[in-house]
Design a protein around this motif. Structure first.
Motif, PDB file in Angstrom:
ATOM      1  N   ASP A 196       0.824  -1.209   0.000  1.00  0.00           N
ATOM      2  CA  ASP A 196       0.000   0.000   0.000  1.00  0.00           C
ATOM      3  C   ASP A 196       0.857   1.258   0.000  1.00  0.00           C
TER       4      ASP A 196
ATOM      5  N   GLN B  80       0.488   3.898  -2.889  1.00  0.00           N
ATOM      6  CA  GLN B  80      -0.036   5.212  -2.518  1.00  0.00           C
ATOM      7  C   GLN B  80       0.980   6.315  -2.813  1.00  0.00           C
TER       8      GLN B  80
ATOM      9  N   ASP C  80      -9.971   1.941   1.282  1.00  0.00           N
ATOM     10  CA  ASP C  80      -9.314   2.504   2.443  1.00  0.00           C
ATOM     11  C   ASP C  80     -10.261   3.554   3.033  1.00  0.00           C
ATOM     12  N   TYR C  81     -10.371   3.601   4.340  1.00  0.00           N
ATOM     13  CA  TYR C  81     -11.306   4.530   4.990  1.00  0.00           C
ATOM     14  C   TYR C  81     -10.981   5.993   4.685  1.00  0.00           C
TER      15      TYR C  81
ATOM     16  N   THR D  35     -10.324   7.213   1.756  1.00  0.00           N
ATOM     17  CA  THR D  35     -10.633   7.526   0.371  1.00  0.00           C
ATOM     18  C   THR D  35     -11.822   8.477   0.270  1.00  0.00           C
TER      19      THR D  35
ATOM     20  N   TYR E 158      -5.604   6.433  -3.387  1.00  0.00           N
ATOM     21  CA  TYR E 158      -5.996   5.161  -2.770  1.00  0.00           C
ATOM     22  C   TYR E 158      -6.651   4.166  -3.730  1.00  0.00           C
TER      23      TYR E 158
ATOM     24  N   GLY F 164      -8.424   0.560  -3.051  1.00  0.00           N
ATOM     25  CA  GLY F 164      -8.333   0.190  -1.652  1.00  0.00           C
ATOM     26  C   GLY F 164      -7.086  -0.581  -1.273  1.00  0.00           C
ATOM     27  N   TYR F 165      -7.222  -1.305  -0.172  1.00  0.00           N
ATOM     28  CA  TYR F 165      -6.094  -2.040   0.384  1.00  0.00           C
ATOM     29  C   TYR F 165      -5.556  -3.056  -0.613  1.00  0.00           C
TER      30      TYR F 165
END
Length: 155
Positions: free
Chosen positions: A38, A42, A114-115, A117, A125, A128-129
């Protein structure tokens, strides 16, 4: 161990095994790989956001290969391929060219996101993960007219 009468030493050994097992990946190994992957992706996403801002790019290519564990969001974005930044709010709702991808009921965002985002951080992001895709900024003149027309007709 508290309810079964196990010792502190037994608890310590059980935790050590869970975190560092060598016959199969332990918890620490699993999360270390996820955090490393990540972080690299990222970082690339942050550079893409900077490039888009600096050069005024509004179009992105959803790039990189699909793999067996690709999420529905990534599969649909990869099919779409060309994405205008005005579409980011719809993507955050899981709506991609008329297809609704599954949402996480707690976050109301596509599964796996990802929270952190938001429409403003989607380039960073992405899916996500552990998502290996990139939203690469591209000049508008390389985007097919058919992709541009979809966005113009939707707005």
């Amino acid at each position: 161990n508290i309810s079964t009468g196990g010792s502190y030493a037994q608890l310590t050994e059980q935790l050590r095994d869970a975190l560092t097992k060598t016959d199969s990946p332990g918890i620490l190994d699993k999360y270390m790989k996820q955090v490393t992957k990540d972080s690299i992706n990222q970082y690339a996403g942050t550079l893409n956001a900077i490039i888009a801002e600096k050069y005024g790019f509004e179009w992105y290519e959803y790039a990189n290969s699909l793999i067996p564990t690709s999420r529905p969001f990534c599969i649909q974005c990869r099919k779409k391929r060309w994405i205008h930044k005005s579409e980011f709010p719809q993507l955050m709702k899981g709506q991609i060219d008329g297809v609704q991808v599954p949402l996480n009921p707690k976050t109301e965002m596509p599964e796996g996101f990802d929270y952190r985002t938001t429409a403003d951080t989607l380039v960073i992001y992405k899916g996500g993960y552990e998502c290996g895709h990139q939203l690469r900024p591209v000049p508008a003149d390389i985007v097919p007219q058919s992709a541009k027309n979809k966005v113009l007709n939707a707005n």
